[in-house]
Design an enzyme around this catalytic site. Structure first.
Site, PDB file in Angstrom:
ATOM      1  N   SER A  75       0.846  -1.243  -0.047  1.00  0.00           N
ATOM      2  CA  SER A  75       0.007   0.006  -0.177  1.00  0.00           C
ATOM      3  C   SER A  75       0.799   1.326   0.120  1.00  0.00           C
ATOM      4  O   SER A  75       0.237   2.270  -0.343  1.00  0.00           O
ATOM      5  CB  SER A  75      -1.015  -0.072   1.068  1.00  0.00           C
ATOM      6  OG  SER A  75      -0.305   0.420   2.489  1.00  0.00           O
ATOM      7  N   LYS A  87      -0.026   4.592   6.438  1.00  0.00           N
ATOM      8  CA  LYS A  87      -0.749   5.523   5.346  1.00  0.00           C
ATOM      9  C   LYS A  87      -0.092   6.741   5.340  1.00  0.00           C
ATOM     10  O   LYS A  87       0.494   7.466   6.460  1.00  0.00           O
ATOM     11  CB  LYS A  87      -2.257   5.234   5.207  1.00  0.00           C
ATOM     12  CG  LYS A  87      -2.624   4.066   5.346  1.00  0.00           C
ATOM     13  CD  LYS A  87      -2.782   3.171   4.216  1.00  0.00           C
ATOM     14  CE  LYS A  87      -3.308   1.925   4.304  1.00  0.00           C
ATOM     15  NZ  LYS A  87      -2.939   0.857   3.470  1.00  0.00           N
TER      16      LYS A  87
END
Length: 149
Positions: free
Chosen positions: A31, A84
């Site tokens: 990610s 993130k």
């Protein structure tokens, strides 16, 4: 001899403080490609969610079964952690790609106590899929990469 004992005491104190403020987390999954790769180890400085800045990379506790926990964070070794980038803070407009998942009109302000986080890579489950991240689920901000896979 007395100075050695004092020095060892000071070192023990510094290490104790560092252990409370710093955590090492291993990245898993794609990610955050190309910034971080699966297997990378990163140094995380514990920071309250309210003290974050847009663009910082954060580590936060995953939501088991899609439901965010409340209360204190789990022990660093006792939870699944995600990594993130902060895309929007409370008061910022909700990004268009996040609005449907957040159940908010495009451009509405991000509510207090919530964040929008998005992975750097194209394969990322993030706020575009599950909406806002509760700021109290943030463990801290990535300071640097320690090792690469």
């Amino acid at each position: 001899m007395r100075y050695l004992v004092i020095l060892l005491g000071v070192l023990a104190g510094v290490l104790a403080v560092a252990r409370r403020r710093l955590v090492v987390v291993q990245v898993t999954g794609p990610s955050m490609l190309p910034t971080y790769r699966s297997g990378d180890r990163v140094l995380v400085r514990r920071v309250a969610g309210a003290r974050l800045g847009r663009g910082q990379v954060v580590v936060f506790e995953a939501a088991p079964d899609g439901l965010w926990r409340t209360g204190p964070l789990s022990a660093p070794k006792g939870a699944k952690w995600l990594i993130k980038r902060v895309a929007a803070l409370p008061g910022d407009p909700v990004p268009p790609e996040v609005a449907p998942a957040a159940g908010a009109p495009e451009g509405a302000p991000v509510p207090a106590g919530r964040l929008v986080v998005i992975g750097d890579g194209p394969l990322s489950a993030d706020s575009r899929h599950w909406g806002y991240l509760p700021a109290d689920r943030v463990l801290g901000v990535v300071v640097r990469r320690l090792s690469s896979s």
